[in-house]
Design an enzyme around this catalytic site. Structure first.
Site, PDB file in Angstrom:
ATOM      1  N   THR A 201       0.812  -1.216   0.000  1.00  0.00           N
ATOM      2  CA  THR A 201       0.000   0.000   0.000  1.00  0.00           C
ATOM      3  C   THR A 201       0.847   1.269   0.000  1.00  0.00           C
ATOM      4  O   THR A 201       0.304   2.371  -0.097  1.00  0.00           O
ATOM      5  CB  THR A 201      -0.910   0.032   1.234  1.00  0.00           C
ATOM      6  OG1 THR A 201      -0.096  -0.085   2.413  1.00  0.00           O
ATOM      7  CG2 THR A 201      -1.926  -1.096   1.199  1.00  0.00           C
ATOM      8  N   LYS A 202       2.168   1.137   0.124  1.00  0.00           N
ATOM      9  CA  LYS A 202       3.029   2.313   0.190  1.00  0.00           C
ATOM     10  C   LYS A 202       3.462   2.740  -1.216  1.00  0.00           C
ATOM     11  O   LYS A 202       3.209   2.058  -2.204  1.00  0.00           O
ATOM     12  CB  LYS A 202       4.242   2.026   1.075  1.00  0.00           C
ATOM     13  CG  LYS A 202       3.861   1.606   2.496  1.00  0.00           C
ATOM     14  CD  LYS A 202       2.988   2.642   3.174  1.00  0.00           C
ATOM     15  CE  LYS A 202       2.725   2.343   4.645  1.00  0.00           C
ATOM     16  NZ  LYS A 202       1.874   1.168   4.884  1.00  0.00           N
ATOM     17  N   ASN A 203       4.155   3.869  -1.288  1.00  0.00           N
ATOM     18  CA  ASN A 203       4.538   4.401  -2.603  1.00  0.00           C
ATOM     19  C   ASN A 203       5.405   3.433  -3.385  1.00  0.00           C
ATOM     20  O   ASN A 203       5.317   3.349  -4.610  1.00  0.00           O
ATOM     21  CB  ASN A 203       5.264   5.730  -2.434  1.00  0.00           C
ATOM     22  CG  ASN A 203       4.335   6.849  -1.993  1.00  0.00           C
ATOM     23  OD1 ASN A 203       3.279   6.591  -1.426  1.00  0.00           O
ATOM     24  ND2 ASN A 203       4.718   8.087  -2.255  1.00  0.00           N
TER      25      ASN A 203
END
Length: 373
Positions: A180-182
């Site tokens: 879910t992170k960049n």
């Protein structure tokens, strides 16, 4: 359905995964681990970076490094993921929650000093949505009272405070490479960032199950032994290879995310001008784009409206101090004037690297339709 998130894909991941497989080493601390750690050290300016299986693992390592003991107190916001608190509660600490600021949703630095007691051991800041806490004030407080500062920078890779990368300012920083992170390490992953020289050797021991195995591989000792408490906190080489591909593409990932963020910002500014929504005040690393609605009922209605239009929008944290574990293992210092109120009206919109322009336009149109009804 437009998902809230899709893991970023840049196209070079398979090449690096195949190279890792061909190397003959799939366990951690191989060539790709070393490349990723060197990249983080060079770009973030930290003394040492250690890849971990998750940001949760990095936080747990931080608690061990700080020798958190039963009876110690650790100050942090309640508006955060459960791992922030779990890592320290597992060592026996009492979690002391402090209210957040309405503009940034970060720990209110003006309320921290009043929460400090003789039992306080550390302050854990969470850079929500990649937006920096007021680190100068927090570091000054920590120095005055002899406390350690841990930066939960799970969402903050690529963001800065006064020109300094987040995660490089406190004594310890923790990054997340969850999908879910960049950027991602293939689904799960994290890193421990060390800004104090004396933490490096004990951190290596903690990461290698409490042994000096890292020194053994560097031929500094003839055999490795159990030295201290630790666990299995190594990221695998396959994950590191995936992560390395994404680190190389970080600039292009950030550029695309920022473009989507700015499209949202421009599209929803008229709603903000009419007082219908509140918008984020700082893009930071474009990790999250959220809207603040009037209240919980309106937020729920918007989420349901978007779902009916084939769009998944989501709220975020339930404040930890309102949960059963939060009440048993912690306490809220002072008044909850902001945390619960803001958590109940925030909704996050889809934002991910591979999001198509047509999908962005659909989200904008659907949100606009909600307020035109």
């Amino acid at each position: 359905m437009i998902p809230f998130n899709q893991p970023p894909l840049v196209g070079t991941e398979l090449e690096h995964l195949q190279a890792a497989m061909a190397s003959g080493q799939l366990a951690g601390n191989g060539a790709y681990t070393q490349r990723c750690e060197a990249w983080l050290e060079a770009h973030l300016g930290v003394k040492k970076a250690l890849l971990t299986p998750s940001c949760t693992a990095a936080l747990e390592m931080a608690a061990l490094l700080l020798h958190i003991q039963p009876g110690d107190e650790v100050i942090m916001p309640s508006y955060t993921f459960v791992s922030t608190a779990n890592a320290f509660a597992l060592r026996g600490a009492k979690i002391v929650f402090v209210d957040i600021k309405p503009n940034s949703l970060n720990l209110d630095e003006n309320l921290v000093e009043a929460a400090i007691t003789p039992r306080t051991k550390a302050i854990v800041v969470v850079h929500y949505a990649g937006v920096s806490c007021e680190m100068a004030a927090i570091m000054a407080l920590a120095q005055r009272y002899g406390l350690s500062v841990v930066e939960d920078a799970a969402q903050a890779l690529g963001a800065t405070y006064q020109g300094r990368p987040l995660g490089s300012i406190g004594h310890i920083g923790c990054l997340s490479f969850h999908e879910t992170k960049n950027i991602s390490a293939g689904g799960e992953g994290g890193a421990l960032l060390l800004n104090v020289e004396n933490f490096i050797e004990p951190a290596e021991i903690i990461r290698e199950k409490g042994t000096n195995r890292s020194q053994f591989f560097r031929k500094q000792v003839d055999k490795y032994r159990w030295q201290a408490l630790g666990s299995s906190y190594l990221m695998s080489e396959l994950q590191a290879a995936y992560l390395y591909a994404q680190l190389q593409a970080l600039d292009q990932i950030q550029t695309r995310r920022q473009a989507i963020y700015l499209q949202y910002l421009a599209a929803f500014q008229p709603l903000a001008d009419q007082g219908l929504v509140e918008l984020p005040q700082d893009m930071a690393n474009a990790h999250i784009f959220y809207l603040k609605l009037a209240d919980l009922a309106q937020r729920t209605a918007l989420i349901e409206h978007l779902k009916a239009q084939g769009i998944l929008a989501v709220f975020h944290y339930i404040p930890l101090h309102t949960s059963p574990a939060g009440q048993a293992l912690g306490r809220f210092h002072g008044q909850d004037n902001v945390t619960t109120r803001e958590s109940e009206r925030l909704v996050r919109l889809p934002l991910f690297y591979n999001m198509a322009d047509e999908q962005v336009a659909r989200v904008i149109e659907a949100v606009g339709d909600f307020f035109r009804v």
